[in-house]
Design a protein around this motif. Structure first.
Motif, PDB file in Angstrom:
ATOM      1  N   ILE A  54      98.963  15.371 -29.224  1.00 23.40           N
ATOM      2  CA  ILE A  54      97.593  14.843 -29.347  1.00 23.40           C
ATOM      3  C   ILE A  54      97.275  13.964 -28.147  1.00 23.40           C
ATOM      4  N   ALA A  55      98.215  13.127 -27.759  1.00 17.85           N
ATOM      5  CA  ALA A  55      98.003  12.246 -26.609  1.00 17.85           C
ATOM      6  C   ALA A  55      97.799  13.066 -25.342  1.00 17.85           C
ATOM      7  N   SER A  56      98.587  14.105 -25.180  1.00 21.93           N
ATOM      8  CA  SER A  56      98.456  14.969 -23.999  1.00 21.93           C
ATOM      9  C   SER A  56      97.109  15.676 -23.992  1.00 21.93           C
ATOM     10  N   SER A  58      94.398  14.698 -25.507  1.00 28.82           N
ATOM     11  CA  SER A  58      93.362  13.681 -25.280  1.00 28.82           C
ATOM     12  C   SER A  58      93.256  13.345 -23.805  1.00 28.82           C
ATOM     13  N   HIS A  59      94.399  13.261 -23.140  1.00 28.31           N
ATOM     14  CA  HIS A  59      94.385  12.985 -21.695  1.00 28.31           C
ATOM     15  C   HIS A  59      93.699  14.128 -20.942  1.00 28.31           C
ATOM     16  N   GLU A  60      94.036  15.358 -21.316  1.00 33.41           N
ATOM     17  CA  GLU A  60      93.411  16.515 -20.667  1.00 33.41           C
ATOM     18  C   GLU A  60      91.901  16.509 -20.893  1.00 33.41           C
ATOM     19  N   GLN A  61      91.464  16.162 -22.100  1.00 33.10           N
ATOM     20  CA  GLN A  61      90.031  16.084 -22.370  1.00 33.10           C
ATOM     21  C   GLN A  61      89.375  14.992 -21.537  1.00 33.10           C
ATOM     22  N   ALA A  62      90.049  13.859 -21.417  1.00 32.14           N
ATOM     23  CA  ALA A  62      89.495  12.753 -20.628  1.00 32.14           C
ATOM     24  C   ALA A  62      89.337  13.173 -19.173  1.00 32.14           C
TER      25      ALA A  62
END
Length: 118
Positions: A54-56, A58-62
């Motif tokens: 999820i963190a990865s 989310s980072h890609e989306q950011a």
């Protein structure tokens, strides 16, 4: 005394059997607890992996949002420049139109051979 000894031996035997039964029961409970704790540990690992995913994501989306914002800013700059260019072109067209009218007026003063004056 023999009967008391026999009775004491029976009580001791009963206590031993009860202790053995309780020990077996305690062992079963300990095994079940160990199994449950193993499952909890395994599931905690899975949850940890999911949180990392999820963190990865989310980072890609950011990063994607940042790129989209940069592109939108670039589109905005180009649009603003196009607006300025269109305004400048319209102004130049007006000037050219006025100059063309003036040139036509000047040319109308001249008479070419074989042509009648308008």
């Amino acid at each position: 005394m023999a009967s008391r000894s026999a009775e004491a031996a029976k009580e001791t035997s009963d206590l031993i059997e009860s202790s053995v039964a309780k020990t077996r029961n305690g062992t079963k409970i300990a095994e079940k607890t160990a199994g449950a704790l193993g499952e909890i540990l395994n599931n905690a690992g899975k949850v940890s992996d999911l949180v990392k995913e999820i963190a990865s994501a989310s980072h890609e989306q950011a990063v994607g949002f940042s790129q989209v914002n940069q592109e939108l800013a670039q589109i905005d700059r180009v649009t603003q420049q196009n607006t300025v260019n269109a305004e400048e072109s319209a102004s130049a067209s007006e000037v050219l139109s006025t100059q063309a009218i003036q040139l036509q007026s000047l040319l109308n003063r001249f008479k070419l051979k074989g042509q009648t004056k308008h």
